[in-house]
Design an enzyme around this catalytic site. Structure first.
Site, PDB file in Angstrom:
ATOM      1  CG  ASP A  24      -6.338  -0.519   1.984  1.00 50.01           C
ATOM      2  OD1 ASP A  24      -7.395  -0.123   1.455  1.00 50.01           O
ATOM      3  OD2 ASP A  24      -6.001  -1.724   2.007  1.00 50.01           O
ATOM      4  CE  LYS A 129      -8.308  -2.463  -0.566  1.00 55.05           C
ATOM      5  NZ  LYS A 129      -7.638  -3.307   0.421  1.00 55.05           N
ATOM      6  CB  CYS A 162      -4.026  -3.359  -0.338  1.00 59.11           C
ATOM      7  SG  CYS A 162      -4.591  -4.530   0.935  1.00 59.11           S
TER       8      CYS A 162
HETATM    9  C1  C5J Z   1      -2.754  -3.523   2.793  1.00 57.36           C
HETATM   10  C2  C5J Z   1      -2.429  -5.359   4.294  1.00 57.36           C
HETATM   11  N1  C5J Z   1      -3.452  -2.408   2.708  1.00 57.36           N
HETATM   12  N2  C5J Z   1      -3.103  -6.239   5.022  1.00 57.36           N
HETATM   13  N3  C5J Z   1      -3.180  -4.434   3.689  1.00 57.36           N
HETATM   14  O1  C5J Z   1      -1.781  -3.692   2.072  1.00 57.36           O
HETATM   15  O2  C5J Z   1      -1.214  -5.401   4.211  1.00 57.36           O
END
Ligand code: C5J
Length: 224
Positions: A24, A129, A162
């Site tokens: 991400d 995802k 994530c």
């Molecule tokens: C990730 C999030 N990538 N919503 N997403 O950790 O925090």
């Protein structure tokens, strides 16, 4: 085999059966003027790891390792975003709302793209995802089995959300997992630290952690 001095014990891996997973590293989480910043987060914390992730990516490419990039993203009609997720946050700054870099966490929008310096190249996998974890509703599990991957080296953001969820999913599926300390970050430094500690607790209950320097040394010619 390559051996990385790691916590809580050395981590051995075979590059041909290893994937570098970059979680991400998308514009909305990292760039000033994005969704993360709009929520009041200090994105400079996340930007600080970009050089470390760039180095890992270069190493993986140099050693012909599979590279997997993930993006947290949803379909434009949000049919893959359950209400329990959609309801989270301030009205006007929720998934699908118009944000500073396009619709928030929607596929194809500018903010949903991986930052330019880590852009995927041909042959690398890009996994969209809808959840926090990279296995849920992505088809990644079958692809990894077909590819013969056994080891996963993790980088990316955010450590406790994530990254950790993906590592836990991978651990449950039998993958040997290593997280590179300088290549992951959180908007909340205490959460990053806690995550690193809980991953390696109880003999490595979720996996291993190692420094970037240890990883670089493990992939140096001397060990080959
Ligand atoms: C990730 C999030 N990538 N919503 N997403 O950790 O925090």
């Amino acid at each position: 085999m390559r051996v990385v001095p790691a916590q809580p014990a050395a981590f051995s891996f075979e590059p041909a059966r290893t994937a570098l997973v970059i979680i991400d590293m998308q514009r909305d989480f990292l760039e000033p003027g994005g969704f993360g910043a709009a929520l009041g987060n200090d994105v400079s914390l996340l930007q600080a790891i970009v050089p470390a992730v760039e180095l890992l990516l270069a190493l993986a490419r140099e050693h012909d390792m599979l590279v997997i990039h993930t993006r947290e993203s949803h379909l434009a009609d949000l049919s893959d975003c359950p209400a329990a997720k959609h309801e989270v946050g301030t009205a006007g700054l929720r998934i699908g709302d118009p944000g500073p870099m396009g619709r928030i966490l929607v596929r194809g929008e500018p903010g949903n793209q991986i930052i330019p310096s880590l852009s995927p190249i041909a042959g690398e996998w890009v996994i969209d995802k809808p959840g926090k974890g990279m296995f849920y509703a992505t088809g990644l599990g079958d692809r990894l089995i077909a590819q013969g991957i056994e080891y996963l080296i993790f980088a990316g953001v955010t450590t406790e959300v994530c990254v950790q969820t993906s590592m836990r999913e991978a651990n449950d599926r039998g993958y040997r997992c290593l997280l590179i300390e300088e290549a992951t970050e959180s908007y909340f430094p205490a959460f990053k630290q806690a995550t690193l500690e809980m991953i390696i607790a109880q003999g490595g209950i979720v996996g291993h952690t190692a420094t970037l320097a240890a990883m670089v040394a493990a992939l140096s010619e001397e060990q080959a």
